[in-house]
Design a protein around this motif. Structure first.
Motif, PDB file in Angstrom:
ATOM      1  N   LYS A 138      -1.889  -7.569 -14.946  1.00  0.00           N
ATOM      2  CA  LYS A 138      -2.877  -6.933 -13.804  1.00  0.00           C
ATOM      3  C   LYS A 138      -2.986  -8.033 -13.099  1.00  0.00           C
ATOM      4  N   ASP A 139      -3.368  -7.760 -11.501  1.00  0.00           N
ATOM      5  CA  ASP A 139      -3.510  -8.646 -10.680  1.00  0.00           C
ATOM      6  C   ASP A 139      -2.625 -10.020 -10.636  1.00  0.00           C
ATOM      7  N   LEU A 140      -1.257  -9.601 -10.577  1.00  0.00           N
ATOM      8  CA  LEU A 140      -0.204 -10.634 -10.640  1.00  0.00           C
ATOM      9  C   LEU A 140       0.023 -11.016  -9.372  1.00  0.00           C
ATOM     10  N   THR A 141       0.468 -12.528  -9.121  1.00  0.00           N
ATOM     11  CA  THR A 141       1.025 -13.027  -8.018  1.00  0.00           C
ATOM     12  C   THR A 141       2.634 -12.587  -8.036  1.00  0.00           C
ATOM     13  N   PRO A 142       3.083 -12.734  -6.909  1.00  0.00           N
ATOM     14  CA  PRO A 142       4.799 -12.410  -7.006  1.00  0.00           C
ATOM     15  C   PRO A 142       5.478 -13.479  -7.594  1.00  0.00           C
ATOM     16  N   GLU A 143       4.812 -14.726  -8.006  1.00  0.00           N
ATOM     17  CA  GLU A 143       5.461 -15.995  -8.737  1.00  0.00           C
ATOM     18  C   GLU A 143       5.628 -15.474 -10.111  1.00  0.00           C
ATOM     19  N   ARG A 144       4.430 -14.920 -10.491  1.00  0.00           N
ATOM     20  CA  ARG A 144       4.301 -14.443 -12.000  1.00  0.00           C
ATOM     21  C   ARG A 144       4.859 -13.024 -12.357  1.00  0.00           C
ATOM     22  N   ALA A 145       5.017 -12.162 -11.385  1.00  0.00           N
ATOM     23  CA  ALA A 145       5.573 -10.825 -11.366  1.00  0.00           C
ATOM     24  C   ALA A 145       6.824 -10.759 -11.953  1.00  0.00           C
ATOM     25  N   GLY A 146       7.811 -11.699 -11.722  1.00  0.00           N
ATOM     26  CA  GLY A 146       8.997 -11.483 -12.221  1.00  0.00           C
ATOM     27  C   GLY A 146       9.176 -11.648 -13.828  1.00  0.00           C
ATOM     28  N   MET A 226      15.753  -4.755   1.090  1.00  0.00           N
ATOM     29  CA  MET A 226      14.633  -4.552   0.744  1.00  0.00           C
ATOM     30  C   MET A 226      13.470  -5.209   1.713  1.00  0.00           C
ATOM     31  N   GLY A 227      12.425  -4.612   2.172  1.00  0.00           N
ATOM     32  CA  GLY A 227      11.666  -5.161   2.983  1.00  0.00           C
ATOM     33  C   GLY A 227      10.700  -6.264   2.228  1.00  0.00           C
ATOM     34  N   TRP A 228      10.393  -5.894   0.912  1.00  0.00           N
ATOM     35  CA  TRP A 228       9.696  -6.556  -0.099  1.00  0.00           C
ATOM     36  C   TRP A 228      10.669  -6.594  -1.182  1.00  0.00           C
ATOM     37  N   SER A 229      10.455  -8.031  -1.958  1.00  0.00           N
ATOM     38  CA  SER A 229      11.085  -8.232  -3.288  1.00  0.00           C
ATOM     39  C   SER A 229      10.491  -7.455  -4.247  1.00  0.00           C
ATOM     40  N   PHE A 230      11.268  -7.090  -5.485  1.00  0.00           N
ATOM     41  CA  PHE A 230      10.654  -6.545  -6.473  1.00  0.00           C
ATOM     42  C   PHE A 230       9.528  -7.403  -7.081  1.00  0.00           C
ATOM     43  N   GLU A 231       9.528  -8.651  -7.048  1.00  0.00           N
ATOM     44  CA  GLU A 231       8.503  -9.187  -7.337  1.00  0.00           C
ATOM     45  C   GLU A 231       6.963  -8.823  -6.801  1.00  0.00           C
ATOM     46  N   GLU A 232       7.282  -8.877  -5.497  1.00  0.00           N
ATOM     47  CA  GLU A 232       6.362  -8.468  -4.455  1.00  0.00           C
ATOM     48  C   GLU A 232       5.728  -7.110  -4.649  1.00  0.00           C
ATOM     49  N   ILE A 233       6.633  -6.136  -4.891  1.00  0.00           N
ATOM     50  CA  ILE A 233       5.998  -4.933  -5.053  1.00  0.00           C
ATOM     51  C   ILE A 233       5.517  -4.594  -6.547  1.00  0.00           C
TER      52      ILE A 233
END
Length: 318
Positions: A138-146, A226-233
Motif C-alpha cells: 500500500k502507498d508504494l513508491t515506484p522504487e519499491r513497487a517492482g 508505455m507512457g508510464w512504467s509498470f512500477e509507476e502504475i
C-alpha cells in the motif's frame, strides 16, 4: 520461471512450464506468487515428473481479485479519440495513469471461446501486457513497487465497440462494451526472467496481434512505448489502498493493437469487425502467445426505457 494454471486429470493445479512440458505442483497460485524461493517450493511440491503441455489444458494463470486496465499508450488513445472527432489526448491524460476496473468474473484463459456479446456488431480485441502482483503493498513508491510484481502475462481486453458510445455520455465507463470477456495467459513469466528485456525503467517487449494467423499490418508495437512504467502504475494503484497477490494491472492497448485504430485512421472499415469463426492471437516477446476463437452469441433481452415523471420528495433546494 513460467507459472501456469492447468487442468489435469479433472483437477486444477499450478504448473511450471519449461519448453513443451509442465511440472504440476501441489502448491496453490497464491503460494507460488508470494514465495521468496520458488525454486525450492517447486522442488518440495512437485507431483511426479513433467508432463507434455499437450496433455493438459491451460487456464487463465490467475483469477484476480482486482483487474485494473490502464491507458498508457498515447498512440492507442489518439486513435480512439480520432473516432470521436478529437485530435490529441486531453491534458489530464499526461498528469496521471488513469484506469478502470474490469470484470474479474469474465476472465478466461487460452483457447477459451469468446461469444459475441448481445447486440454487438463491432467486436474488437485489444493487445496488452499485464503485471501480476506477488506481494501485498500500500502507498508504494515506484522504487519499491517492482518488488511487488511477481511477473507478467498477456491480456486481451475484448471490446464491443458499438455498445460503448451510447453510454459514454453518462460518464461511468464502457459498461457492457467491456463486460463479457477478458483473456489472461498463457502463463505468468516471472519478472527476473524478463530482466534482459529492460531498457532503463521500461520493459521493451515486441508485441503484435494476428487475426486468423495473419499479423495486422504495421509491425505491432513495443511495451517500451508505455507512457508510464509498470512500477509507476503499480505505485499509483496502491495509493490509499492495498494491492494483494494475484491482482492484475494491465498496460492498456499498445499502438496498432486493435481494429479500432485501423478504422479511425483508414476510414474504410477494414479490417472488418470480428465475426464467429475468427481466431485472435496475441504475441509478446519473452512471454509467448495466447489465442481465442470467436463464437456466436445471443441477442439482447429488451428492456424498457427509464421511468420518468414519478413523484419526487420535497428538497431544500427545490
Amino acid at each position: 520461471m513460467k507459472i501456469a494454471r492447468i487442468e489435469i486429470d479433472g483437477e486444477t493445479r499450478v504448473g511450471v512450464v519449461e519448453g513443451d512440458a509442465v511440472q504440476p505442483l501441489t502448491a496453490g497460485i497464491d503460494e507460488v506468487l508470494t514465495s521468496a524461493d520458488r525454486t525450492d517450493l517447486v522442488a518440495r511440491t512437485a507431483i511426479g515428473g513433467p508432463v507434455p503441455l499437450s496433455a493438459v489444458r491451460l487456464l487463465a494463470p490467475v483469477q484476480p481479485g482486482t483487474l485494473r486496465d490502464y491507458i498508457t499508450f498515447s498512440e492507442h488513445l489518439e486513435g480512439s479519440l480520432k473516432l470521436l472527432g478529437r485530435e490529441a489526448p486531453p491534458p489530464e491524460w499526461y498528469e496521471q495513469p488513469v484506469f478502470y476496473f474490469s470484470n474479474t468474473n469474465a476472465v478466461i484463459g487460452p483457447d477459451a471461446p469468446v461469444a459475441v456479446p448481445p447486440g454487438c456488431r463491432m467486436l474488437d480485441f485489444e493487445l496488452e501486457l499485464a503485471a501480476v502482483i506477488g506481494r501485498p503493498g500500500k502507498d508504494l513508491t515506484p522504487e519499491r513497487a517492482g518488488e511487488h510484481i511477481a511477473g507478467y502475462t498477456l491480456f486481451n481486453d475484448w471490446s464491443a465497440r458499438d455498445l460503448m458510445p451510447p453510454v459514454i455520455p453518462v460518464g461511468l465507463g464502457p459498461v457492457k462494451g467491456k463486460d463479457f470477456a477478458n483473456t489472461l495467459g498463457p502463463w505468468i513469466v516471472t519478472a527476473d526472467e524478463l530482466a534482459p528485456f529492460r531498457r532503463g525503467d521500461r520493459l521493451a517487449l515486441e508485441m503484435h496481434a494476428e487475426v486468423n494467423g495473419v499479423p495486422l499490418p504495421g509491425g505491432g508495437d513495443t511495451s517500451a512505448s508505455m507512457g508510464w512504467s509498470f512500477e509507476e502504475i503499480v505505485a499509483y494503484a496502491s495509493r490509499g489502498t492495498e494491492l494483494r497477490p494475484g491482482d492484475v494491472l494491465a498496460s492498456g492497448t499498445c499502438g496498432a493493437g486493435c481494429l479500432l485504430e485501423y478504422w479511425a485512421h483508414l476510414g474504410d472499415g477494414a479490417p472488418p469487425p470480428l465475426a464467429p469463426g475468427d481466431v485472435v492471437t496475441l504475441v509478446v516477446e519473452g512471454i509467448g502467445s495466447v489465442s481465442n476463437r470467436v463464437v456466436a452469441g445471443v441477442e439482447p433481452v429488451p428492456l424498457p426505457k427509464a421511468r420518468v415523471g414519478l413523484p419526487r420528495r420535497a428538497r431544500p433546494w427545490a
